[in-house]
Design an enzyme around this catalytic site. Structure first.
Site, PDB file in Angstrom:
ATOM      1  N   GLU A 271      66.465  27.921  34.238  1.00 17.39           N
ATOM      2  CA  GLU A 271      66.618  29.217  33.559  1.00 17.39           C
ATOM      3  C   GLU A 271      67.449  28.945  32.313  1.00 17.39           C
ATOM      4  O   GLU A 271      68.670  28.770  32.398  1.00 17.39           O
ATOM      5  CB  GLU A 271      67.377  30.205  34.463  1.00 17.39           C
ATOM      6  N   CYS A 305      71.332  35.605  28.252  1.00 22.52           N
ATOM      7  CA  CYS A 305      70.215  34.717  27.896  1.00 22.52           C
ATOM      8  C   CYS A 305      69.047  35.492  27.317  1.00 22.52           C
ATOM      9  O   CYS A 305      68.340  35.000  26.450  1.00 22.52           O
ATOM     10  CB  CYS A 305      69.764  33.950  29.129  1.00 22.52           C
TER      11      CYS A 305
END
Ligand code: NAD
Length: 502
Positions: A271, A305
């Site tokens: 991720e 993110c």
């Protein structure tokens, strides 16, 4: 005992103060142990630079011990071998303990990461819900009976088995969530885990380890080794007895981890970072959605993110958009997370502060126009790592503030004229984590959602997460999925069993 630094301007709950006052060992095989090297490191409060606590500086020897404990628990079947019902009950108990200790965990992440208490409380509630969701999967992970295509006297079935020892390496932006996203699915599938939290924010993971023991997760099944990425993280990702690495962090570190994993060909899920487009079409309802469009970048001081930091605005709307966005950004309350009125906290570290200020300077040098913010905040915030929520206009696609993940409260606004040009530009990035679309035209929203190359598309909302909905990246934002049923594939392997009944 760690002396409370006199600069800490807020008194957390007594139980949190007492936890901070401990010198924390690593959590291995169900107990706290000092690092074998006896090394320790300071955990710093980014809102005022004070020392919050001390933690062990784990090295490869500690990783060896934690991996051995995890492997031993896995081979003994201490967790993988118990009934799904027992695993489910234990994970539910852990969810309940997180709820009971929600305020302690929220205060720890607020102090350690800098996020507002409100955000931290939301993070903790989400973590408990996440565990309950994955607890429900324990009894529903099943194989299938397969009629062989070429026939024969066979009964063939598959069973799904845990991968074994999972190394979880996490980032600092949502410390508890980052860990829980990996633990929920790993533990539901019966794996044993070694968690290496970010050196910037290790405290909630250590607190969680104690709760896990209290919930009844057996020794060795969840281990926490604090330490530097280049030392403890590297040892974990190259360890021959680790079967899988689940990583959240930067794309650069992700690449290093993939290389390190090659020794034993361990499985890897990543991720990673992003530079997500947030697309404001000419008919967007700015009255309703502008706070969310700005929030998509400023949330958690931009340290998200999926931040919608590359904002494409249809040219006809650009002036109104910039005017409204500036007013919202200027009204955001920047301050220490523990102040109820704070909406934007500090950046996590001096390093992150330097990086974000560097990009702000570069944006101006490259010719972008600052509409709002652009500087570090000093005065009474001078001892922390605070910057102003910043908006750049007249950004061109090749400027560094349009191409690079800044991971700070910096919005880059780019104008567009035409749909096809917009799609090309929005997709012209190495990343592919998320995208936002703001419009009242449902058909156009669907057309765009289909052609945007990213793992998540939000329409008239942003940064929505749910344990049931898969999340992950396209291209250099990583591979594999967390959350939802999709996550179970990442933590199990399928075994095919043939029986000849002739
Ligand atoms: P980072 O890559 O510097 O560190 C992440 C973790 O990796 C830390 O625990 C660190 O100690 C460890 N690490 C560092 N070097 C290592 C090495 N050589 N080997 C093994 N481990 C190592 O990232 P960060 O600064 O902590 O986090 C910010 C980044 O994380 C951003 O790029 C952000 O986009 C990304 N992120 C992604 C998601 C997502 O879900 N896609 C979520 C949060 C953060």
């Amino acid at each position: 005992m760690v002396e409370n630094d006199s600069r800490l301007a807020w008194q957390p709950a007594a139980s949190v103060a007492s936890f901070l006052g401990e010198s924390h060992g690593l959590w291995i095989d169900g107990e706290a142990r000092p690092a074998k090297s006896e090394g320790t490191s300071c955990v710093v409060n980014p809102a005022d630079g004070s020392v919050l606590s001390m933690v062990g500086a784990g090295t490869h020897e500690d990783i060896d011990a934690a991996v051995a404990a995890a492997k031993g628990s896995f081979l003994r079947g201490a967790w993988s071998g118990i009934s799904p019902e027992a695993r489910e009950e234990t994970l539910r108990r852990l969810g309940g303990l997180i709820d009971e200790h929600a305020e302690e965990l929220a205060q720890l992440d607020c102090l350690d990461n800098g996020m507002s208490l409100a955000l931290a409380r939301g993070e903790v509630a989400g973590s408990a819900a996440h565990l309950r969701y994955f607890a429900g999967w324990c009894s529903k992970i099943q194989g299938e009976t397969i009629p062989p295509h070429r026939g024969g006297p066979y009964v063939v079935f598959t069973q799904r088995e845990p991968v074994g020892v999972v190394g979880a390496v996490t980032a600092w932006n949502f410390p508890l969530d980052n860990a829980i996203w990996k633990l929920g699915a790993s533990l539901a599938c019966g794996n044993s885990v070694v968690l290496k939290p970010s050196e910037e924010t290790p405290l909630s993971a250590l607190y969680l380890a104690r709760l896990a023991a209290e919930a009844g997760i057996p020794p060795g099944v969840l281990n926490v080794v604090t330490g530097l990425g280049a030392v403890a993280g590297a040892a974990l990702s190259s360890h021959p007895d680790v079967d899988k690495i689940a990583f959240t962090g930067s794309t650069a570190t992700g690449r290093t981890i993939v290389k390190a994993s090659a020794g034993n060909l361990k499985r890897v899920t990543l991720e990673l970072g992003g530079k997500s487009p947030s697309i404001v079409l000419g008919d967007a309802n700015l009255d309703k959605h502008l706070p969310s469009i700005v929030g998509a970048v400023m949330h958690n001081a931009g340290q998200v993110c999926s931040a919608g930091s590359r904002v494409f605005v249809e040219r006809s709307l650009a002036a109104d958009f910039l005017d409204g966005a500036r007013k919202i950004a200027e009204q955001l309350q920047v301050g220490p997370g523990w102040k109820e009125e704070s909406e934007v906290g500090p950046l996590v570290s001096p390093r992150q502060l330097g990086r974000v200020l560097g990009y702000m300077g570069q944006g101006s040098q490259e010719g972008a126009r600052i509409v709002s913010g652009g500087s570090r905040l000093l005065g009474e915030l001078a001892s922390g790592y605070f910057v102003e929520p910043t908006i750049f206009a007249d950004v061109r696609d090749n400027m560094s503030i349009a191409t690079d993940e800044i991971f700070g409260p910096v919005m880059s606004v780019l104008a567009f004229d035409d749909f096809d040009e917009l799609v090309m530009r929005a997709n012209d990035t190495a990343y592919g984590l998320a995208a936002g679309i703001w419009t009242q035209d449902v058909a156009l929203a669907h057309r765009l959602a289909r052609v945007l190359r990213s793992g998540t598309v939000w329409i008239n909302c942003y940064n929505r997460f749910d344990p049931a909905v898969p999340f992950g990246g396209y291209r250099q934002s990583g591979y594999g999925r967390e959350l939802g049923e999709a996550a179970l594939d990442e933590y199990t392997q399928r075994k095919s069993v043939w029986l000849d009944f002739s």
